[in-house]
Write a protein that holds these residues in place. Structure first.
Motif, PDB file in Angstrom:
ATOM      1  N   ARG A  95     125.422 -24.070   1.296  1.00  0.00           N
ATOM      2  CA  ARG A  95     126.429 -23.189   0.700  1.00  0.00           C
ATOM      3  C   ARG A  95     125.834 -22.212  -0.310  1.00  0.00           C
ATOM      4  O   ARG A  95     126.488 -21.857  -1.300  1.00  0.00           O
ATOM      5  CB  ARG A  95     127.551 -24.007   0.032  1.00  0.00           C
ATOM      6  CG  ARG A  95     128.619 -24.458   1.011  1.00  0.00           C
ATOM      7  CD  ARG A  95     129.814 -25.049   0.296  1.00  0.00           C
ATOM      8  NE  ARG A  95     130.230 -24.234  -0.822  1.00  0.00           N
ATOM      9  CZ  ARG A  95     130.726 -24.705  -1.966  1.00  0.00           C
ATOM     10  NH1 ARG A  95     130.873 -25.996  -2.144  1.00  0.00           N
ATOM     11  NH2 ARG A  95     131.086 -23.898  -2.912  1.00  0.00           N
ATOM     12  N   PHE A  96     124.587 -21.773  -0.064  1.00  0.00           N
ATOM     13  CA  PHE A  96     124.018 -20.767  -0.957  1.00  0.00           C
ATOM     14  C   PHE A  96     124.744 -19.437  -0.788  1.00  0.00           C
ATOM     15  O   PHE A  96     124.748 -18.605  -1.677  1.00  0.00           O
ATOM     16  CB  PHE A  96     122.522 -20.580  -0.686  1.00  0.00           C
ATOM     17  CG  PHE A  96     121.689 -21.751  -1.119  1.00  0.00           C
ATOM     18  CD1 PHE A  96     122.078 -22.544  -2.187  1.00  0.00           C
ATOM     19  CD2 PHE A  96     120.515 -22.073  -0.453  1.00  0.00           C
ATOM     20  CE1 PHE A  96     121.322 -23.630  -2.608  1.00  0.00           C
ATOM     21  CE2 PHE A  96     119.746 -23.160  -0.857  1.00  0.00           C
ATOM     22  CZ  PHE A  96     120.156 -23.933  -1.935  1.00  0.00           C
ATOM     23  N   TYR A  97     125.331 -19.230   0.390  1.00  0.00           N
ATOM     24  CA  TYR A  97     126.099 -18.014   0.668  1.00  0.00           C
ATOM     25  C   TYR A  97     127.376 -18.413   1.391  1.00  0.00           C
ATOM     26  O   TYR A  97     127.422 -19.455   2.032  1.00  0.00           O
ATOM     27  CB  TYR A  97     125.300 -17.065   1.580  1.00  0.00           C
ATOM     28  CG  TYR A  97     123.967 -16.651   1.021  1.00  0.00           C
ATOM     29  CD1 TYR A  97     123.867 -15.544   0.180  1.00  0.00           C
ATOM     30  CD2 TYR A  97     122.812 -17.360   1.328  1.00  0.00           C
ATOM     31  CE1 TYR A  97     122.642 -15.163  -0.339  1.00  0.00           C
ATOM     32  CE2 TYR A  97     121.583 -16.984   0.812  1.00  0.00           C
ATOM     33  CZ  TYR A  97     121.504 -15.887  -0.025  1.00  0.00           C
ATOM     34  OH  TYR A  97     120.298 -15.512  -0.531  1.00  0.00           O
ATOM     35  N   ILE A 114     121.441 -33.778   1.645  1.00  0.00           N
ATOM     36  CA  ILE A 114     120.535 -33.052   2.531  1.00  0.00           C
ATOM     37  C   ILE A 114     119.162 -32.940   1.896  1.00  0.00           C
ATOM     38  O   ILE A 114     119.018 -32.475   0.773  1.00  0.00           O
ATOM     39  CB  ILE A 114     121.072 -31.625   2.819  1.00  0.00           C
ATOM     40  CG1 ILE A 114     122.517 -31.688   3.331  1.00  0.00           C
ATOM     41  CG2 ILE A 114     120.175 -30.929   3.845  1.00  0.00           C
ATOM     42  CD1 ILE A 114     123.221 -30.345   3.342  1.00  0.00           C
ATOM     43  N   GLY A 115     118.168 -33.371   2.611  1.00  0.00           N
ATOM     44  CA  GLY A 115     116.786 -33.215   2.147  1.00  0.00           C
ATOM     45  C   GLY A 115     116.181 -32.037   2.861  1.00  0.00           C
ATOM     46  O   GLY A 115     116.351 -31.868   4.056  1.00  0.00           O
ATOM     47  N   MET A 116     115.491 -31.214   2.101  1.00  0.00           N
ATOM     48  CA  MET A 116     114.952 -29.990   2.681  1.00  0.00           C
ATOM     49  C   MET A 116     113.451 -29.945   2.465  1.00  0.00           C
ATOM     50  O   MET A 116     112.985 -30.118   1.344  1.00  0.00           O
ATOM     51  CB  MET A 116     115.629 -28.810   1.961  1.00  0.00           C
ATOM     52  CG  MET A 116     114.997 -27.485   2.242  1.00  0.00           C
ATOM     53  SD  MET A 116     115.808 -26.702   3.638  1.00  0.00           S
ATOM     54  CE  MET A 116     114.919 -25.162   3.668  1.00  0.00           C
ATOM     55  N   ALA A 175     106.577 -35.458   0.561  1.00  0.00           N
ATOM     56  CA  ALA A 175     106.601 -36.742  -0.158  1.00  0.00           C
ATOM     57  C   ALA A 175     107.947 -36.936  -0.864  1.00  0.00           C
ATOM     58  O   ALA A 175     108.529 -38.012  -0.838  1.00  0.00           O
ATOM     59  CB  ALA A 175     105.457 -36.797  -1.179  1.00  0.00           C
ATOM     60  N   ARG A 176     108.460 -35.869  -1.462  1.00  0.00           N
ATOM     61  CA  ARG A 176     109.757 -35.922  -2.136  1.00  0.00           C
ATOM     62  C   ARG A 176     110.859 -36.305  -1.143  1.00  0.00           C
ATOM     63  O   ARG A 176     111.722 -37.123  -1.432  1.00  0.00           O
ATOM     64  CB  ARG A 176     110.068 -34.554  -2.756  1.00  0.00           C
ATOM     65  CG  ARG A 176     111.416 -34.506  -3.465  1.00  0.00           C
ATOM     66  CD  ARG A 176     111.769 -33.095  -3.875  1.00  0.00           C
ATOM     67  NE  ARG A 176     110.843 -32.572  -4.882  1.00  0.00           N
ATOM     68  CZ  ARG A 176     110.804 -31.309  -5.267  1.00  0.00           C
ATOM     69  NH1 ARG A 176     111.631 -30.426  -4.734  1.00  0.00           N
ATOM     70  NH2 ARG A 176     109.949 -30.910  -6.173  1.00  0.00           N
ATOM     71  N   THR A 177     110.783 -35.719   0.025  1.00  0.00           N
ATOM     72  CA  THR A 177     111.799 -35.982   1.048  1.00  0.00           C
ATOM     73  C   THR A 177     111.674 -37.399   1.603  1.00  0.00           C
ATOM     74  O   THR A 177     112.674 -38.066   1.850  1.00  0.00           O
ATOM     75  CB  THR A 177     111.682 -34.944   2.173  1.00  0.00           C
ATOM     76  OG1 THR A 177     111.786 -33.652   1.577  1.00  0.00           O
ATOM     77  CG2 THR A 177     112.783 -35.108   3.192  1.00  0.00           C
TER      78      THR A 177
HETATM   79  P1  ADP Z   1     119.389 -31.458  -7.484  1.00  0.00           P
HETATM   80  O1  ADP Z   1     119.607 -32.685  -6.648  1.00  0.00           O
HETATM   81  O2  ADP Z   1     119.132 -31.801  -8.909  1.00  0.00           O
HETATM   82  O3  ADP Z   1     120.437 -30.415  -7.304  1.00  0.00           O
HETATM   83  P2  ADP Z   1     117.529 -29.590  -6.241  1.00  0.00           P
HETATM   84  O4  ADP Z   1     118.500 -28.554  -6.344  1.00  0.00           O
HETATM   85  O5  ADP Z   1     116.179 -29.171  -6.702  1.00  0.00           O
HETATM   86  O6  ADP Z   1     117.971 -30.912  -6.970  1.00  0.00           O
HETATM   87  O7  ADP Z   1     117.229 -30.048  -4.788  1.00  0.00           O
HETATM   88  C1  ADP Z   1     117.641 -31.223  -4.174  1.00  0.00           C
HETATM   89  C2  ADP Z   1     117.213 -31.106  -2.745  1.00  0.00           C
HETATM   90  O8  ADP Z   1     117.570 -29.821  -2.256  1.00  0.00           O
HETATM   91  C3  ADP Z   1     115.713 -31.257  -2.571  1.00  0.00           C
HETATM   92  O9  ADP Z   1     115.457 -32.032  -1.408  1.00  0.00           O
HETATM   93  C4  ADP Z   1     115.232 -29.863  -2.411  1.00  0.00           C
HETATM   94  O10 ADP Z   1     114.100 -29.806  -1.557  1.00  0.00           O
HETATM   95  C5  ADP Z   1     116.425 -29.166  -1.795  1.00  0.00           C
HETATM   96  N1  ADP Z   1     116.451 -27.762  -2.229  1.00  0.00           N
HETATM   97  C6  ADP Z   1     116.254 -27.288  -3.462  1.00  0.00           C
HETATM   98  N2  ADP Z   1     116.267 -25.967  -3.490  1.00  0.00           N
HETATM   99  C7  ADP Z   1     116.480 -25.575  -2.227  1.00  0.00           C
HETATM  100  C8  ADP Z   1     116.558 -24.320  -1.584  1.00  0.00           C
HETATM  101  N3  ADP Z   1     116.414 -23.158  -2.217  1.00  0.00           N
HETATM  102  N4  ADP Z   1     116.789 -24.282  -0.267  1.00  0.00           N
HETATM  103  C9  ADP Z   1     116.919 -25.415   0.398  1.00  0.00           C
HETATM  104  N5  ADP Z   1     116.824 -26.626  -0.144  1.00  0.00           N
HETATM  105  C10 ADP Z   1     116.603 -26.709  -1.430  1.00  0.00           C
END
Ligand code: ADP
Ligand code: ADP
Length: 229
Positions: free
Chosen positions: A52-54, A80-82, A152-154
């Motif tokens: 939902r960035f847009y 969602i893990g990205m 690794a984070r994912t």
């Molecule tokens: P939070 O859980 O504190 O909101 P983040 O926003 O950094 O943490 O990200 C959580 C997850 O979303 C992570 O797996 C990260 O890789 C992913 N993520 C963060 N920024 C983006 C982005 N610009 N586009 C896609 N995925 C993102």
């Protein structure tokens, strides 16, 4: 759970050219669907829309039948893990960067995730990044190493839904195979959307969609698409 659906999704950045002109597909819970297509086709845009960035101009994106318009962005990020194409790291240790998203993780879990992503050699180091005063003393990471931190984070976060955007693109072919194996292990049983340039990198997907000119131009398994050329 974790079925992701795009239903007739249309989208344009600002008032510009329409990037997606009615895109429909489903990633059933626990399955892997790959999106391939030429550069600029809108593949990365799809993954941004899932967070939902847009806002889309019409259509619907749902997770387990729920329109994501009604879901908080924090909840989407938790589910969602990205592994993005370009990873931006926090100016802190690699271990901190791996733990981000799962602050409760034990040291052993962080180390295991680092081992699977093949960065266990330097998890106490700080990436060279935002602030020069720390960066100068920090470690300069290559694109591939940054990508491995994201992997690794994912692995540690193990979210129900995974988006792998050219996840191994910045790696040399030697590490690519090992990381691909680690990613396949972590994606097992998780809803996984793989974004790729080339058909050859997504052999294992349950379904492959070819995105072209704003639409799903073709779909099938790897063998079917190869046969059709
Ligand atoms: P939070 O859980 O504190 O909101 P983040 O926003 O950094 O943490 O990200 C959580 C997850 O979303 C992570 O797996 C990260 O890789 C992913 N993520 C963060 N920024 C983006 C982005 N610009 N586009 C896609 N995925 C993102
Ligand atoms: P792909 O991932 O298939 O290479 P993208 O989703 O990155 O394609 O981009 C699709 C189209 O949208 C491209 O023409 C790109 O230039 C454009 N685009 C991407 N991001 C933006 C943005 N933030 N603002 C305007 N146009 C963008």
């Amino acid at each position: 759970g974790g079925t992701v659906r795009f239903e007739n999704v249309r989208f344009a950045y600002d008032a510009g050219r329409e990037i997606l002109k009615g895109v429909t597909f489903e990633v059933p819970a626990g399955r892997t669907v790959a999106i391939v297509g030429p550069s600029g086709a809108g593949k990365s845009t799809l993954s941004r829309l899932l967070f939902r960035f847009y806002d889309i101009s019409s259509g619907r994106i749902t997770i387990d039948g729920q329109d994501i318009r009604g879901v908080r962005q924090e909840s989407l990020r938790a589910a969602i893990g990205m592994v993005p194409q370009d990873t931006v790291l926090f100016n802190d240790t690699i271990a901190y960067n791996i733990r981000y998203g799962r602050p409760d993780a034990s040291e052993a879990e962080v180390e295991e995730a680092a081992r699977l992503a093949q960065i266990d050699g330097f998890i106490r180091a700080t990436p060279k990044g935002y602030r020069t005063e720390v960066g100068e003393r920090g470690l300069k990471l290559s694109g591939g190493e940054k990508q491995r931190v994201a992997i690794a984070r994912t692995i540690l976060k193990a979210p129900p839904i995974l988006v792998l955007d050219e996840a191994t693109s910045a790696l040399d072919s030697h590490t690519e195979k090992d990381i691909q194996d680690a990613l396949e292990r972590v994606s097992e049983g998780r809803t996984t959307l793989v974004i790729a340039h080339r058909l050859s990198t997504v052999v294992a997907a349950d379904e492959i969609l070819v995105l072209a000119e704003g639409r799903v131009a073709e779909r099938g398994c790897h063998a079917e698409l190869l046969a059709r050329g």
